[in-house]
Design a protein around this motif. Structure first.
Motif, PDB file in Angstrom:
ATOM      1  N   MET A  14       0.812  -1.211   0.000  1.00  0.00           N
ATOM      2  CA  MET A  14       0.000   0.000   0.000  1.00  0.00           C
ATOM      3  C   MET A  14       0.850   1.267   0.000  1.00  0.00           C
ATOM      4  N   THR A  15       1.947   1.261   0.731  1.00  0.00           N
ATOM      5  CA  THR A  15       2.820   2.440   0.773  1.00  0.00           C
ATOM      6  C   THR A  15       3.363   2.770  -0.605  1.00  0.00           C
ATOM      7  N   TYR A  16       3.877   1.752  -1.290  1.00  0.00           N
ATOM      8  CA  TYR A  16       4.480   1.995  -2.599  1.00  0.00           C
ATOM      9  C   TYR A  16       3.421   2.240  -3.675  1.00  0.00           C
ATOM     10  N   PHE A  17       2.272   1.597  -3.548  1.00  0.00           N
ATOM     11  CA  PHE A  17       1.206   1.833  -4.518  1.00  0.00           C
ATOM     12  C   PHE A  17       0.663   3.249  -4.373  1.00  0.00           C
ATOM     13  N   ALA A  18       0.572   3.737  -3.135  1.00  0.00           N
ATOM     14  CA  ALA A  18       0.127   5.116  -2.898  1.00  0.00           C
ATOM     15  C   ALA A  18       1.064   6.105  -3.584  1.00  0.00           C
ATOM     16  N   ARG A  19       2.357   5.878  -3.473  1.00  0.00           N
ATOM     17  CA  ARG A  19       3.326   6.755  -4.154  1.00  0.00           C
ATOM     18  C   ARG A  19       3.149   6.676  -5.664  1.00  0.00           C
ATOM     19  N   HIS A  20       2.888   5.468  -6.140  1.00  0.00           N
ATOM     20  CA  HIS A  20       2.771   5.246  -7.579  1.00  0.00           C
ATOM     21  C   HIS A  20       1.593   6.021  -8.174  1.00  0.00           C
ATOM     22  N   ILE A  21       0.484   6.112  -7.446  1.00  0.00           N
ATOM     23  CA  ILE A  21      -0.708   6.777  -7.984  1.00  0.00           C
ATOM     24  C   ILE A  21      -0.916   8.178  -7.407  1.00  0.00           C
ATOM     25  N   LEU A  30      -6.413   4.057   2.077  1.00  0.00           N
ATOM     26  CA  LEU A  30      -6.013   4.797   0.876  1.00  0.00           C
ATOM     27  C   LEU A  30      -7.240   4.964  -0.008  1.00  0.00           C
ATOM     28  N   PHE A  31      -7.596   6.206  -0.315  1.00  0.00           N
ATOM     29  CA  PHE A  31      -8.692   6.455  -1.255  1.00  0.00           C
ATOM     30  C   PHE A  31      -8.125   6.659  -2.654  1.00  0.00           C
ATOM     31  N   ILE A  32      -8.723   5.992  -3.630  1.00  0.00           N
ATOM     32  CA  ILE A  32      -8.293   6.130  -5.020  1.00  0.00           C
ATOM     33  C   ILE A  32      -8.564   7.566  -5.491  1.00  0.00           C
ATOM     34  N   PRO A  33      -7.553   8.255  -6.042  1.00  0.00           N
ATOM     35  CA  PRO A  33      -7.775   9.621  -6.543  1.00  0.00           C
ATOM     36  C   PRO A  33      -8.870   9.667  -7.602  1.00  0.00           C
ATOM     37  N   ALA A  34      -9.647  10.734  -7.602  1.00  0.00           N
ATOM     38  CA  ALA A  34     -10.797  10.861  -8.511  1.00  0.00           C
ATOM     39  C   ALA A  34     -10.387  10.742  -9.976  1.00  0.00           C
ATOM     40  N   GLY A  35      -9.188  11.176 -10.306  1.00  0.00           N
ATOM     41  CA  GLY A  35      -8.734  11.102 -11.692  1.00  0.00           C
ATOM     42  C   GLY A  35      -8.511   9.678 -12.168  1.00  0.00           C
ATOM     43  N   LEU A  36      -8.337   8.756 -11.229  1.00  0.00           N
ATOM     44  CA  LEU A  36      -8.079   7.357 -11.583  1.00  0.00           C
ATOM     45  C   LEU A  36      -9.310   6.469 -11.428  1.00  0.00           C
ATOM     46  N   GLY A  37     -10.266   6.913 -10.596  1.00  0.00           N
ATOM     47  CA  GLY A  37     -11.460   6.120 -10.348  1.00  0.00           C
ATOM     48  C   GLY A  37     -12.023   6.461  -8.991  1.00  0.00           C
ATOM     49  N   ASN A  38     -12.615   5.487  -8.335  1.00  0.00           N
ATOM     50  CA  ASN A  38     -13.098   5.711  -6.977  1.00  0.00           C
ATOM     51  C   ASN A  38     -13.065   4.394  -6.209  1.00  0.00           C
TER      52      ASN A  38
END
Length: 327
Positions: A14-21, A30-38
């Motif tokens: 989760m830490t590295y995926f958060a940095r990635h997105i 972690l909430f998915i950024p609106a630009g990528l989805g929800n």
């Protein structure tokens, strides 16, 4: 979107995926950024040896997750629960289009962390899955079994490379769904979640404990990829029984090796796996209510409908006709 990582026990997805997105993590969420989805990813740690990550989101583009082996051997067990309305592409080499899920679109994968894998999540569909990461010695202590069958012995002992699949029961699906609905603001929510995640493990290992004890054969990523390809071949045409010499040729394995590895991974022989998938397909078609019992039987390659009826009743406890009327 492609996310690559190396599977070491210290790696925190989760830490590295958060940095990635470009997302932030607050209190394990972690909430998915609106630009990528929800949607969201939630991680719960019950100690350094045991954690779960829950995924629930819809993405605007395909997500490809590539796990690369650490080369350090089996130091971590990964248990992947997937229950969804959309098929999932999973592979253990460079072909991520192999279908992992069956007709009911759910499955459980248990693997050592020394296999490469590629998972493709399709855009525009709700993705629900959970990943339990647990140390082998901790799992062995948790299970507290006096006598281990070969499957559980392999999973809980260091030095083995393995891949196992199990179908997901209705009870497991319901439990997974309920986990995502827990109010984490409740003071006892962490305690409650730990109990329920252990219940997930119980349901899985109850099934694995019933497998026939067989000598374990270590596999590599290429073997795992071939097994998934063969599994696809077996269920691609449910009207025609599998021909083992042809499958062995496709897999570039001897018939003996293919039989052994297939039964080890899927818990049944090639033919029995085919027959079970055949009955599950029959049940699916009957539930739709668009075909008669005879039409379903003939579509699945049965020339003798009495034989079809007997096999179906053996599998489900009802004749196809009665099952159809209850669906």
């Amino acid at each position: 979107m492609i996310f690559n990582f190396t599977a070491t026990p210290e790696f925190d997805f989760m830490t590295y995926f958060a940095r990635h997105i470009g997302a932030t993590i607050n209190d394990g969420l972690l909430f998915i950024p609106a630009g990528l989805g929800n949607g969201y990813i939630r991680k719960l740690s019950f100690g350094p040896e045991f954690k779960i990550t829950l995924h629930h989101y819809v993405l605007k583009e395909d997500l490809v997750i590539k796990r690369n082996t650490s080369g350090q051997g089996n130091e971590l067990i990964t248990i992947f629960f997937y229950s969804n309305e959309q098929t999932l592409g999973i592979a253990f080499d460079n072909n991520p289009n192999v279908q992992f899920s069956e007709r009911d679109e759910s499955a459980i994968q248990v693997t050592s962390n020394d296999l490469n894998s590629t998972i493709r999540f399709p855009a525009g569909h709700t993705i629900r899955y959970a990943v339990i990461a647990i140390m082998p010695y901790y799992l062995k202590t948790l299970l507290a079994l006096n006598k281990l069958n070969s499957t559980i012995e392999t999973i809980t002992s260091p030095g083995h490379t393995f891949l196992y699949f199990e179908n997901m029961t209705a009870e497991t699906k319901l439990l997974l769904k309920n986990l995502s609905a827990v109010d984490m603001n409740d003071e006892l929510s962490q305690f409650y979640m730990q109990i329920k995640v252990q219940e997930l493990l119980y349901l899985l290992f109850q099934k694995l404990s019933k497998r026939e004890s067989l000598p374990h054969q270590n596999i590599n990523s290429a073997d795992a990829a071939r097994l998934l390809h063969i599994r696809n071949e077996v269920i691609s045409d449910l009207s025609a029984p599998p021909v083992l010499p042809e499958l062995a040729q496709i897999a570039a394995m001897s018939e003996t090796k293919l039989k052994q590895l297939f039964k080890q991974a899927f818990g049944d022989t090639v033919y029995n796996y085919f027959q079970r998938a055949r009955m599950e397909e029959a049940a699916f078609l009957l539930k739709q209510g668009k075909r008669s019992v005879a039409e379903v039987g003939y579509e699945l390659g049965f020339t003798n409908l009495s034989h079809f009826s007997r096999l179906f009743e053996k599998h489900y406890g009802f004749t196809p006709k009665r099952y159809s009327s209850k669906a």
